[in-house]
Design a protein around this motif. Structure first.
Motif: not given
Length: 457
Positions: A312-316
Motif C-alpha cells: 500500500g505504500k505510494k511511491i514517486a
C-alpha cells in the motif's frame, strides 16, 4: 497500460535528465585504453567531468575540442585535428571516442568527414581507433547517448562473421544498459562465470570505474573491455542485452556477425532472475549452482518479511526509462503503488510501467505530484524536493554525489533484489508512525466520546 505524457513547460526546472554526450562519454569509459572526447565547448566537458567525479569519486578521463564562438561558426576541423593529435601524442590511447554536442550539431560539423581528412594528413594515427557518435544534447537523453555509443562500437569494432560461422563455445556477450552500476556488472559476471561461461561486457565499467587503486597512473581509462575482446564478440554463442535501450546494439551485433540475442528488460526481481539462470543453465548444460538456489530462497524470504512494510505504500520515481521500469515493476510486485512516474526520454517500456501516467518531465514535476507519497526514488538532485515535502528519499541513478559507494550500489540478481528490499524497507520502518491512542480512534471521534462509549458499554 500507462498514459505517456510530455511536459509542455516553457523551461526545465531542477532537471532530471542528463545529456546524450555525457551518456556516450560514460559508455566509452568502459573500453580499455580509451579517451572520450566531446566535440564542443569547454563548458560542456567541464559539466560532465564534475558530474562523473562527484558520482564515482575517481579520476575521469575526458577531453574537449574546446570550440570557441569563432571556431563554431567557421567549422571545427582544426579543433578536432588538434585534439586528436595532442591526445594521441600525450595520452597514447588505443581508442578515442568522439561525442558531438549541441553546438557542433547545430553548426552541422561532419566529424566522420573530418576523421577521413585527419587520417590522410596524419599517417601516424593509423593504429589508433577513432569512433564518432552523433549525440546532440538538444534532443534525447543520457540513456540514448549510451545506447547509440554502444551500437556504434559494435558496428565499427566487431569483426564481421557469417551467420553459419563456427562459434566460440561457452562465450557470452553482455550489453549492460546505463542504469547498471559497476557493482551490478561485477555481480552479473560472477553469476555467468559460475556456470562455466566466459562473458564479455560492452561497456565494462566494472574494470574502469569500480573504485580500485591502480598500480600505475594512466591518463586513459584504467580498465574495461579490450579492443581485441570487442573484435571477438562476433564469434560468441549468444548476446544478452540488459535493458530495452540495448536492443539496437544487440540487433547490430546480430546483423554484423549473426550472433543471436535475448533482451532482459530488467534483472531486478524474482521472475527475471529465474529466467536468467534458466538461460545460463541451458547454455552451459549445467545445473544452477547451490549458492544461487540459496540466494533465491533468501530473496523469497526477504519478500515475505518485507511485504508487510511495502504493501500500500505510494511511491514517486524519477529515473531514466529502463531504471524506472525495473524499479517500478519490482516495487509493484512487493505491493507498492506507483503514484508518480517521471522519466527523461521516450522508450517502448513507458506504456508498460505500472502507473496511471508516465510523464517525460523534470524534478519540479516530480515534486508537484509527490505530496502524498511515502517515498521518492531518484538521483541526488531530488534531495531538496524531498526535504521540502518531508518525504524520505532513496537515491538511485546517476548522479549520486552525497553518499558513498554509488558505483557499488547493487540492484540486479537475487542478491541485489534482496538488498533493495532491505534498503527501502528499512526506510519505511524508520519513517513509520508509532501507534498512539488517537490513531486508533475513528475519524471525528474525540477522547470524551470514546470515554462515554466505554462507560456506556
Amino acid at each position: 497500460m500507462a498514459k505517456v505524457v510530455t511536459s509542455r513547460k516553457a523551461c526545465t526546472v531542477n532537471p532530471l535528465k542528463m545529456s546524450q554526450p555525457i551518456g556516450g562519454a560514460l559508455a566509452f569509459m568502459g573500453v580499455a585504453g580509451c579517451m572520450p572526447l566531446l566535440h564542443g565547448s569547454q563548458g560542456c566537458t567541464s559539466f560532465g567531468l564534475v558530474l562523473f567525479v562527484r558520482h564515482f569519486r575517481e579520476a575521469i578521463p575526458l577531453q574537449t575540442t574546446a570550440m570557441s564562438e569563432v571556431a563554431t561558426v567557421i567549422g571545427g576541423l582544426e579543433n578536432v585535428e588538434q585534439a586528436i593529435v595532442n591526445i594521441a601524442g600525450r595520452a597514447k590511447p588505443k581508442i578515442i571516442g568522439i561525442c558531438s554536442t549541441g553546438v557542433t550539431e547545430t553548426k552541422g560539423d561532419d566529424v566522420e568527414g573530418f576523421i577521413g581528412l585527419i587520417r590522410a594528413k596524419h599517417p601516424e594515427l593509423d593504429g589508433l581507433q577513432l569512433v564518432c557518435v552523433s549525440t546532440p544534447d538538444f534532443k534525447d537523453a543520457f540513456q540514448d547517448g549510451w545506447a547509440k555509443t554502444v551500437a556504434q562500437l559494435v558496428r565499427q569494432l566487431v569483426e564481421p562473421a557469417a551467420a553459419d560461422a563456427p562459434r566460440r563455445a561457452g562465450y557470452v556477450n553482455v550489453l549492460p544498459g546505463c542504469h547498471l552500476s559497476p557493482g551490478d556488472i561485477d555481480e552479473l559476471r560472477e553469476i555467468i562465470e559460475a556456470f562455466g561461461l566466459t562473458p564479455s561486457f560492452l561497456p565494462d565499467l566494472s574494470g574502469s570505474l569500480d573504485g580500485h587503486i591502480p598500480n600505475d597512473f594512466t591518463p586513459t581509462t584504467l580498465g574495461g573491455i579490450a579492443l581485441s575482446d570487442i573484435a571477438d564478440m562476433g564469434a560468441a554463442d549468444i548476446t544478452i542485452a540488459i535493458g530495452e535501450q540495448m536492443r539496437a546494439a544487440a540487433a547490430a551485433l546480430q546483423d554484423k556477425a549473426g550472433v543471436p540475442y535475448v533482451v532482459f528488460d530488467r534483472l531486478t526481481g524474482l521472475a527475471p532472475n529465474d529466467e536468467l539462470v534458466a538461460l545460463l543453465s541451458r547454455l552451459s548444460g549445467r545445473p544452477v549452482p547451490s549458492r544461487y538456489r540459496r540466494q533465491r530462497s533468501q530473496l523469497v524470504d526477504a519478500m515475505l518479511d518485507g511485504h508487510f512494510h511495502f504493501g500500500g505504500k505510494k511511491i514517486a520515481i524519477g529515473a531514466e526509462p529502463d531504471l524506472l521500469w525495473a524499479t517500478a515493476s519490482w516495487l509493484t510486485e512487493l505491493g507498492c503503488e506507483i503514484s508518480v512516474a517521471v522519466t527523461t526520454t521516450a522508450s517502448p517500456l513507458l506504456e508498460r510501467v505500472p502507473a496511471e501516467e508516465v510523464l517525460i518531465g523534470d524534478l519540479e514535476d516530480l515534486e508537484n505530484r509527490a505530496v502524498d507519497c511515502d517515498l521518492i526514488i531518484t538521483h541526488a538532485h531530488g534531495r531538496q524536493a524531498a526535504e521540502r515535502l518531508g518525504v524520505p528519499l532513496f537515491r538511485m541513478g546517476l548522479p549520486t554525489f552525497d553518499r558513498l559507494g554509488a558505483g557499488h550500489q547493487l540492484s540486479v540478481g537475487y542478491r541485489g533484489s534482496r538488498d533493495l528490499i532491505f534498503d527501502i524497507g528499512n526506510i519505511f520502518i524508520a519513517n513509520a508512525h508509532e501507534p498512539e491512542p488517537d490513531t486508533w480512534r475513528p475519524s471525528g471521534e474525540t477522547t470524551d466520546d470514546a470515554s462515554t462509549a466505554i462507560a456506556a458499554h
